[in-house]
Design a protein around this motif. Sequence first.
Motif, PDB file in Angstrom:
ATOM      1  N   ASN A   1      17.498  14.557   8.821  1.00 53.93           N
ATOM      2  CA  ASN A   1      16.778  15.821   8.926  1.00 53.93           C
ATOM      3  C   ASN A   1      15.494  15.634   9.720  1.00 53.93           C
ATOM      4  OD1 ASN A   1      18.642  17.212   7.353  1.00 53.93           O
ATOM      5  ND2 ASN A   1      17.585  16.687   5.448  1.00 53.93           N
ATOM      6  N   ASP A   2      15.130  16.662  10.447  1.00 54.48           N
ATOM      7  CA  ASP A   2      13.854  16.643  11.158  1.00 54.48           C
ATOM      8  C   ASP A   2      12.733  16.687  10.119  1.00 54.48           C
ATOM      9  OD1 ASP A   2      11.557  17.193  12.636  1.00 54.48           O
ATOM     10  OD2 ASP A   2      12.666  18.366  14.119  1.00 54.48           O
ATOM     11  N   PRO A   3      11.786  15.719  10.175  1.00 51.44           N
ATOM     12  CA  PRO A   3      10.685  15.740   9.194  1.00 51.44           C
ATOM     13  C   PRO A   3       9.866  17.028   9.236  1.00 51.44           C
ATOM     14  CG  PRO A   3      10.231  14.187  10.991  1.00 51.44           C
ATOM     15  CD  PRO A   3      11.666  14.596  11.116  1.00 51.44           C
ATOM     16  N   LYS A   4       9.953  17.762  10.362  1.00 54.45           N
ATOM     17  CA  LYS A   4       9.249  19.045  10.427  1.00 54.45           C
ATOM     18  C   LYS A   4       9.828  20.023   9.406  1.00 54.45           C
ATOM     19  CE  LYS A   4       7.964  18.624  15.315  1.00 54.45           C
ATOM     20  NZ  LYS A   4       8.153  19.161  16.684  1.00 54.45           N
ATOM     21  N   GLN A   5      11.150  19.881   9.129  1.00 55.14           N
ATOM     22  CA  GLN A   5      11.760  20.728   8.116  1.00 55.14           C
ATOM     23  C   GLN A   5      11.229  20.368   6.732  1.00 55.14           C
ATOM     24  OE1 GLN A   5      13.973  23.399   8.416  1.00 55.14           O
ATOM     25  NE2 GLN A   5      13.379  23.244  10.564  1.00 55.14           N
ATOM     26  N   ASP A   6      11.050  19.049   6.496  1.00 53.08           N
ATOM     27  CA  ASP A   6      10.468  18.621   5.223  1.00 53.08           C
ATOM     28  C   ASP A   6       9.044  19.146   5.090  1.00 53.08           C
ATOM     29  OD1 ASP A   6      12.785  17.227   4.646  1.00 53.08           O
ATOM     30  OD2 ASP A   6      12.070  15.361   5.520  1.00 53.08           O
ATOM     31  N   LYS A   7       8.329  19.154   6.202  1.00 57.63           N
ATOM     32  CA  LYS A   7       6.954  19.651   6.195  1.00 57.63           C
ATOM     33  C   LYS A   7       6.937  21.154   5.896  1.00 57.63           C
ATOM     34  CE  LYS A   7       2.744  19.636   9.053  1.00 57.63           C
ATOM     35  NZ  LYS A   7       1.913  18.896   8.094  1.00 57.63           N
TER      36      LYS A   7
ATOM     37  N   SER B   1       1.619  22.168 -17.193  1.00 60.54           N
ATOM     38  CA  SER B   1       1.486  23.580 -16.837  1.00 60.54           C
ATOM     39  C   SER B   1       1.160  23.773 -15.363  1.00 60.54           C
ATOM     40  CB  SER B   1       0.389  24.236 -17.681  1.00 60.54           C
ATOM     41  OG  SER B   1      -0.872  23.611 -17.437  1.00 60.54           O
ATOM     42  N   GLN B   2       0.848  22.672 -14.684  1.00 62.72           N
ATOM     43  CA  GLN B   2       0.542  22.775 -13.257  1.00 62.72           C
ATOM     44  C   GLN B   2       1.829  22.785 -12.443  1.00 62.72           C
ATOM     45  OE1 GLN B   2      -2.186  19.699 -12.026  1.00 62.72           O
ATOM     46  NE2 GLN B   2      -3.313  19.798 -13.954  1.00 62.72           N
ATOM     47  N   PRO B   3       1.916  23.634 -11.441  1.00 61.03           N
ATOM     48  CA  PRO B   3       3.125  23.649 -10.602  1.00 61.03           C
ATOM     49  C   PRO B   3       3.218  22.371  -9.786  1.00 61.03           C
ATOM     50  CG  PRO B   3       1.434  25.039  -9.635  1.00 61.03           C
ATOM     51  CD  PRO B   3       0.910  24.629 -10.985  1.00 61.03           C
ATOM     52  N   TYR B   4       4.447  21.884  -9.637  1.00 64.81           N
ATOM     53  CA  TYR B   4       4.661  20.678  -8.829  1.00 64.81           C
ATOM     54  C   TYR B   4       4.549  21.032  -7.350  1.00 64.81           C
ATOM     55  CZ  TYR B   4       7.033  16.824  -6.501  1.00 64.81           C
ATOM     56  OH  TYR B   4       7.342  15.779  -5.660  1.00 64.81           O
ATOM     57  N   VAL B   5       3.791  20.256  -6.627  1.00 71.15           N
ATOM     58  CA  VAL B   5       3.622  20.466  -5.182  1.00 71.15           C
ATOM     59  C   VAL B   5       4.265  19.290  -4.459  1.00 71.15           C
ATOM     60  CG1 VAL B   5       1.995  20.731  -3.288  1.00 71.15           C
ATOM     61  CG2 VAL B   5       1.464  21.724  -5.530  1.00 71.15           C
ATOM     62  N   GLN B   6       5.234  19.592  -3.615  1.00 70.60           N
ATOM     63  CA  GLN B   6       5.922  18.553  -2.857  1.00 70.60           C
ATOM     64  C   GLN B   6       4.936  17.843  -1.938  1.00 70.60           C
ATOM     65  OE1 GLN B   6       9.128  17.610  -2.967  1.00 70.60           O
ATOM     66  NE2 GLN B   6       9.039  16.160  -1.294  1.00 70.60           N
ATOM     67  N   PRO B   7       4.783  16.524  -2.065  1.00 70.28           N
ATOM     68  CA  PRO B   7       3.832  15.825  -1.204  1.00 70.28           C
ATOM     69  C   PRO B   7       4.326  15.760   0.238  1.00 70.28           C
ATOM     70  CG  PRO B   7       5.063  14.249  -2.529  1.00 70.28           C
ATOM     71  CD  PRO B   7       5.440  15.615  -3.030  1.00 70.28           C
ATOM     72  N   ASP B   8       3.410  15.684   1.163  1.00 65.42           N
ATOM     73  CA  ASP B   8       3.742  15.568   2.579  1.00 65.42           C
ATOM     74  C   ASP B   8       3.824  14.078   2.914  1.00 65.42           C
ATOM     75  OD1 ASP B   8       3.672  15.380   5.408  1.00 65.42           O
ATOM     76  OD2 ASP B   8       2.838  17.403   5.507  1.00 65.42           O
ATOM     77  N   TYR B   9       5.045  13.555   2.926  1.00 63.49           N
ATOM     78  CA  TYR B   9       5.240  12.125   3.119  1.00 63.49           C
ATOM     79  C   TYR B   9       4.740  11.667   4.488  1.00 63.49           C
ATOM     80  CZ  TYR B   9       8.125  12.231  -1.076  1.00 63.49           C
ATOM     81  OH  TYR B   9       8.559  12.386  -2.364  1.00 63.49           O
ATOM     82  N   LEU B  10       5.018  12.457   5.508  1.00 57.36           N
ATOM     83  CA  LEU B  10       4.627  12.073   6.858  1.00 57.36           C
ATOM     84  C   LEU B  10       3.112  11.975   6.988  1.00 57.36           C
ATOM     85  CD1 LEU B  10       5.322  11.464   9.809  1.00 57.36           C
ATOM     86  CD2 LEU B  10       5.360  13.939  10.221  1.00 57.36           C
ATOM     87  N   ASP B  11       2.396  13.010   6.577  1.00 56.02           N
ATOM     88  CA  ASP B  11       0.940  13.002   6.704  1.00 56.02           C
ATOM     89  C   ASP B  11       0.308  11.880   5.890  1.00 56.02           C
ATOM     90  OD1 ASP B  11       0.941  15.065   8.454  1.00 56.02           O
ATOM     91  OD2 ASP B  11       0.107  16.566   7.100  1.00 56.02           O
ATOM     92  N   ASN B  12       0.827  11.644   4.690  1.00 53.67           N
ATOM     93  CA  ASN B  12       0.278  10.583   3.848  1.00 53.67           C
ATOM     94  C   ASN B  12       0.539   9.202   4.451  1.00 53.67           C
ATOM     95  OD1 ASN B  12      -0.918  11.508   1.066  1.00 53.67           O
ATOM     96  ND2 ASN B  12       0.789  12.874   1.465  1.00 53.67           N
TER      97      ASN B  12
ATOM     98  N   VAL C   1       0.848  -1.196   0.000  1.00 53.95           N
ATOM     99  CA  VAL C   1       0.000   0.000   0.000  1.00 53.95           C
ATOM    100  C   VAL C   1       0.882   1.243   0.000  1.00 53.95           C
ATOM    101  CG1 VAL C   1      -1.855   1.231   1.186  1.00 53.95           C
ATOM    102  CG2 VAL C   1      -1.692  -1.278   1.373  1.00 53.95           C
ATOM    103  N   PRO C   2       0.952   1.990  -1.109  1.00 56.88           N
ATOM    104  CA  PRO C   2       1.771   3.213  -1.124  1.00 56.88           C
ATOM    105  C   PRO C   2       1.079   4.370  -0.421  1.00 56.88           C
ATOM    106  CG  PRO C   2       0.747   2.885  -3.266  1.00 56.88           C
ATOM    107  CD  PRO C   2       0.366   1.692  -2.426  1.00 56.88           C
ATOM    108  N   ALA C   3       1.840   5.109   0.376  1.00 55.46           N
ATOM    109  CA  ALA C   3       1.291   6.314   1.000  1.00 55.46           C
ATOM    110  C   ALA C   3       1.030   7.376  -0.063  1.00 55.46           C
ATOM    111  CB  ALA C   3       2.259   6.841   2.058  1.00 55.46           C
ATOM    112  N   ILE C   4       1.893   7.413  -1.051  1.00 51.45           N
ATOM    113  CA  ILE C   4       1.734   8.349  -2.171  1.00 51.45           C
ATOM    114  C   ILE C   4       1.787   7.553  -3.464  1.00 51.45           C
ATOM    115  CG2 ILE C   4       2.749  10.306  -3.407  1.00 51.45           C
ATOM    116  CD1 ILE C   4       3.882  11.183  -0.658  1.00 51.45           C
ATOM    117  N   ASP C   5       0.717   7.585  -4.221  1.00 56.20           N
ATOM    118  CA  ASP C   5       0.640   6.864  -5.493  1.00 56.20           C
ATOM    119  C   ASP C   5       1.249   7.745  -6.584  1.00 56.20           C
ATOM    120  OD1 ASP C   5       0.111   5.411  -7.704  1.00 56.20           O
ATOM    121  OD2 ASP C   5      -2.056   5.273  -7.420  1.00 56.20           O
ATOM    122  N   GLN C   6       2.452   7.378  -7.022  1.00 59.06           N
ATOM    123  CA  GLN C   6       3.154   8.192  -8.007  1.00 59.06           C
ATOM    124  C   GLN C   6       2.557   8.098  -9.404  1.00 59.06           C
ATOM    125  OE1 GLN C   6       7.155   6.632  -7.107  1.00 59.06           O
ATOM    126  NE2 GLN C   6       7.725   8.729  -6.589  1.00 59.06           N
ATOM    127  N   SER C   7       1.642   7.166  -9.608  1.00 59.57           N
ATOM    128  CA  SER C   7       1.012   7.043 -10.925  1.00 59.57           C
ATOM    129  C   SER C   7       0.283   8.324 -11.312  1.00 59.57           C
ATOM    130  CB  SER C   7       0.020   5.871 -10.927  1.00 59.57           C
ATOM    131  OG  SER C   7       0.673   4.656 -10.683  1.00 59.57           O
TER     132      SER C   7
END
Length: 500
Positions: free
Chosen positions: A417-423, A85-96, A71-77
């Motif tokens: 790295n602290d995941p809070k920084q990634d967030k 044309s849509q801006p890339y949004v960094q996914p929140d790995y921790l929340d997912n 079960v992927p937390a983030i489905d890259q498909s």
Amino acid sequence: MRLKKLLSVSLAATLALGLLAGCNGSKAADPEQEKVLRIGVLYGSYDDSYFRQQYTDVYEFTHQNVRIEVVPAIDQSQYRYQDNSQPYVQPDYLDNMKKIMTGSNPVDVVVTDTSVLNQLIKENMVKQLDPLIQEDKFDTSDYVPAVIDGIKDLGEGSLYALTPSFSSSALYYNKKMFTDAGVEPPTDNMTWDDVFNLARRVAKGEGKDRVYGFSFNRYVGNDPFWDMQYSYVNSLQLKTYDDKAETMTVNTPQWTKVWETISKLSKDKVIPDNTSNPMDGSDWSSISSDLFLSGKVAMTIGESYYINEISDANNNASKIKNFKPVDWDVVTLPSHPEKPGVGGNIWLSNTFAINSAAPNADTAWDFIKFINGEDWAKLKSRSNSYEMLARKSYIKPKSGLDYNIQAFYLLKPTPPNDPKQDKLMSEKPGLYSVTDSGRKFFQEVLENKKTPAEALKEWEEKGNKMLQEIKNNPKTQFQEDGTPFVPQEGAAADGTIIKG
């Protein structure tokens, strides 16, 4: 005769299956008691065959009453169909990841990197493994100390996960260059200053014939600013801005010393810079684009799998124009005097933990034991993987080669790295530009337009203004010249309206 052969093959297969099952303590399969083990991974897609081949196929084969779901937390498909044309949004790995660990059908096993694992431990979302290890007398004494201690550090001395493999890097050096220069080669446990001093002594030549003493990576077209961030600054754990991303933290004596050291090495041509390109467009090849293989640098930082590339090039030397086999070895990465023995670039990208809310915690632990056990390590030691095995007994040099393989795991890894920084980075995408804005000021140091102290002060002032813009609106981003803008909803980062 044919029947006899068939019977022999069938008997051998039966014995092999029995041995596998016996070695791993599994019970005979009972189809009526099939269990579903759900394994949560950070990211995946419609094709999970690689993960299954690496970790789950053998377990399912020997535990036929267990069916594994990945079960992927983030489905890259989803990114395959995203409008460019849509801006890339960094996914929140921790929340997912937390989403698939909770709810009505939570995953049993969690596979993640140390950054996310660190936060899951703090939030009591994964089980402590020490009681299970003691109860089953599961032997961890053969684990690489840097790996097991690195995981323990996340849990303040306790184990909340195990990993069967890891990635690492070390300092590669060209033996012949040191011999020709009459200089003693590098050794394990050197400091950065030790390595830089050696680099000065072996660097030689001018222009396109220049041979550099050291490079932070092996690729042509180095960027000294970002190169020093990854290997040199990170091991000191220096920060560009504070934990709230409100104030710059670069105008300090420690940052000044870093910029003085690296800028002088670059200006003295001891390390290559982004103008150090010995090729023109017609000369590009896998060898010419590699500073170490092409003989343009005496020492470089490289991953453990770089051994495969060097070996492959050496084995095919007769087919490669103007290439001579490289006589090489490796030593540990250098460390800072402030943090002796720390600085190993060890990546634990697949740590296996048990969800505190796991419906099948017993099966989850049985699976983790299996892939972290000696039998699994023995099996995987026969394959040429990009990662190294966590059990020392099964870490062997590549067949036919002799080198200091311990260099890849002697040092203690730099804390994650602290995941809070990634967030923060996810919530405030403009923060990347705040760090990247330092490149301009560092370049001015390289061009002797400013001293490191002056440049860092200006970076602090510029960065604080950018951070204030982000504080006013977390969605603020910046153009190349530093001009702030806020992408409109339904618009790309460049202002293009997205239809539909």
